[in-house]
Each structure stands twice: as structure tokens, then as C-alpha cells.
Design a protein around this motif. Structure first.
Motif, PDB file in Angstrom:
ATOM      1  N   LEU A   1      16.174  40.246  22.087  1.00  0.00           N
ATOM      2  CA  LEU A   1      16.484  38.952  21.464  1.00  0.00           C
ATOM      3  C   LEU A   1      17.881  38.932  20.842  1.00  0.00           C
ATOM      4  CD1 LEU A   1      13.070  38.018  19.821  1.00  0.00           C
ATOM      5  CD2 LEU A   1      14.123  37.019  21.852  1.00  0.00           C
ATOM      6  N   GLY A   2      18.302  40.049  20.271  1.00  0.00           N
ATOM      7  CA  GLY A   2      19.655  40.132  19.733  1.00  0.00           C
ATOM      8  C   GLY A   2      20.699  40.013  20.817  1.00  0.00           C
ATOM      9  N   SER A   3      20.431  40.595  21.965  1.00  0.00           N
ATOM     10  CA  SER A   3      21.362  40.489  23.088  1.00  0.00           C
ATOM     11  C   SER A   3      21.434  39.053  23.602  1.00  0.00           C
ATOM     12  CB  SER A   3      20.923  41.437  24.212  1.00  0.00           C
ATOM     13  OG  SER A   3      21.826  41.401  25.274  1.00  0.00           O
ATOM     14  N   VAL A   4      20.288  38.403  23.692  1.00  0.00           N
ATOM     15  CA  VAL A   4      20.257  37.011  24.130  1.00  0.00           C
ATOM     16  C   VAL A   4      21.007  36.125  23.135  1.00  0.00           C
ATOM     17  CG1 VAL A   4      18.724  35.023  24.462  1.00  0.00           C
ATOM     18  CG2 VAL A   4      18.153  37.218  25.486  1.00  0.00           C
ATOM     19  N   LEU A   5      20.728  36.305  21.860  1.00  0.00           N
ATOM     20  CA  LEU A   5      21.376  35.492  20.831  1.00  0.00           C
ATOM     21  C   LEU A   5      22.887  35.756  20.776  1.00  0.00           C
ATOM     22  CD1 LEU A   5      20.890  33.459  18.546  1.00  0.00           C
ATOM     23  CD2 LEU A   5      20.520  35.410  17.023  1.00  0.00           C
ATOM     24  N   GLY A   6      23.291  37.020  20.863  1.00  0.00           N
ATOM     25  CA  GLY A   6      24.710  37.348  20.861  1.00  0.00           C
ATOM     26  C   GLY A   6      25.437  36.783  22.061  1.00  0.00           C
ATOM     27  N   TYR A   7      24.796  36.831  23.221  1.00  0.00           N
ATOM     28  CA  TYR A   7      25.409  36.271  24.425  1.00  0.00           C
ATOM     29  C   TYR A   7      25.486  34.750  24.312  1.00  0.00           C
ATOM     30  CZ  TYR A   7      26.347  35.360  29.342  1.00  0.00           C
ATOM     31  OH  TYR A   7      26.904  34.933  30.514  1.00  0.00           O
ATOM     32  N   PHE A   8      24.438  34.143  23.764  1.00  0.00           N
ATOM     33  CA  PHE A   8      24.402  32.688  23.604  1.00  0.00           C
ATOM     34  C   PHE A   8      25.515  32.220  22.684  1.00  0.00           C
ATOM     35  CE2 PHE A   8      22.793  28.811  21.537  1.00  0.00           C
ATOM     36  CZ  PHE A   8      22.577  28.019  22.665  1.00  0.00           C
ATOM     37  N   ILE A   9      25.788  32.988  21.632  1.00  0.00           N
ATOM     38  CA  ILE A   9      26.857  32.636  20.691  1.00  0.00           C
ATOM     39  C   ILE A   9      28.220  32.967  21.277  1.00  0.00           C
ATOM     40  CG2 ILE A   9      27.885  33.224  18.462  1.00  0.00           C
ATOM     41  CD1 ILE A   9      25.009  33.735  17.455  1.00  0.00           C
TER      42      ILE A   9
END
Length: 165
Positions: free
Chosen positions: A149-157
Motif C-alpha cells: 500500500l505504501g508503494s501504491v500510495l507513493g507512486y500515486f503521489i
């Protein structure tokens, strides 16, 4: 319990440092260091949040390194700035011709400083990446989901920021 399972248990008792290599969803795990020993649901929620933030930082660090490599450096010499503005405001035909744009060069000291910063960021990124990998290798489902989830959120940002470079 069958004889075969008993034999496996006895064999595993003799292996020093034996660790279960399947994912489990428990609330107790040791992450990276002895002082990061999670016991209980509250500690697990806090640990998942910390791992999630570390993963977001890892993804943003990747974007920052790309941005640092592609943007015009503040260390550029200023002798090229302002020379095209006088020609652009002129009404002569020669100002309408395409001009060669030369990239400003860095002084050797500033070039080494920029490379030093990029190297330090690379070391930070690699170290953080290996630490996150070791967190995943704890085989705890919640920690694994925190990294994902951190990877998804970081990529999304971070991904929209790459488009602005």
C-alpha cells in the motif's frame, strides 16, 4: 500427529534459527532490529503505519532523484541568462530565426557537489529498499500489505510529479 510430522518437528528443533517461511497474519513479529519487537495489535498497527510511510518515502525518493537529474541546476552559471530576451523583443528578421540553445555548464566544484548529492540519495534509496525487503521477509501479512500500500500510495503521489519535469 503422524510419525512423519513428528519426525519433521524433531528435525526442525535441531536447526538453529529455523524460521517459518510462510505468510502469517499474527500480531507479533520482530522487524529489522531487536528493539523493533512487535507484540500485540496496537504495535502491529503502528509498525504497519511506519513501514507504509517508509515505502512512500522510498517511492518519492525515486522521483526526487529523477527530478534532480533532469532539472536545470541552480549551480549553472548565469552568463547565458537574459541574452535571448533582448533578441526576442526585437522586431528584426534575425530574431525570428531559430537560435541555438546551448546548455549551461557546471563548474567542476558544483559538478562534484551535484554528483555527491546524487550519490548520497542513491545510497539512501538502496539502503531503504533493502530494509523494506527485509521487512517483507518477516513473512507477516500485515507488514507485507503495508509495503504494498505504501508503494501504491507513493507512486500515486509521485507519478504526476514526473510529468511536470
Amino acid at each position: 500427529m503422524t510419525e512423519r510430522e513428528k519426525g519433521r518437528e524433531r528435525a526442525n528443533e535441531h536447526v538453529v534459527g529455523y524460521c517459518n517461511m510462510t505468510f502469517e497474519a499474527g500480531s507479533s513479529v520482530m522487524l529489522l532490529f531487536h528493539f523493533w519487537d512487535v507484540q500485540g495489535p496496537a504495535g502491529m498497527v503502528l509498525s504497519v503505519f511506519v513501514v507504509l510511510l517508509l515505502t512512500v518515502f522510498y517511492e518519492l525518493l525515486k522521483v526526487w532523484r529523477v527530478w534532480l537529474g533532469k532539472r536545470p541546476s541552480p549551480f549553472h552559471s548565469s552568463d547565458c541568462r537574459g541574452s535571448s530576451t533582448a533578441l526576442a523583443s526585437s522586431l528584426s528578421v534575425s530574431s525570428l530565426a531559430p537560435m541555438e540553445q546551448t546548455a549551461p555548464t557546471l563548474s567542476p566544484t558544483n559538478r562534484w557537489l551535484l554528483r555527491g548529492i546524487q550519490t548520497a540519495l542513491h545510497i539512501l534509496q538502496v539502503t531503504l529498499g533493502y530494509m523494506l525487503m527485509l521487512c517483507v521477509m518477516s513473512y507477516n501479512t500485515w507488514i507485507f500489505l503495508g509495503v504494498i500500500l505504501g508503494s501504491v500510495l507513493g507512486y500515486f503521489i509521485g507519478f504526476p510529479l514526473l510529468g511536470q519535469i
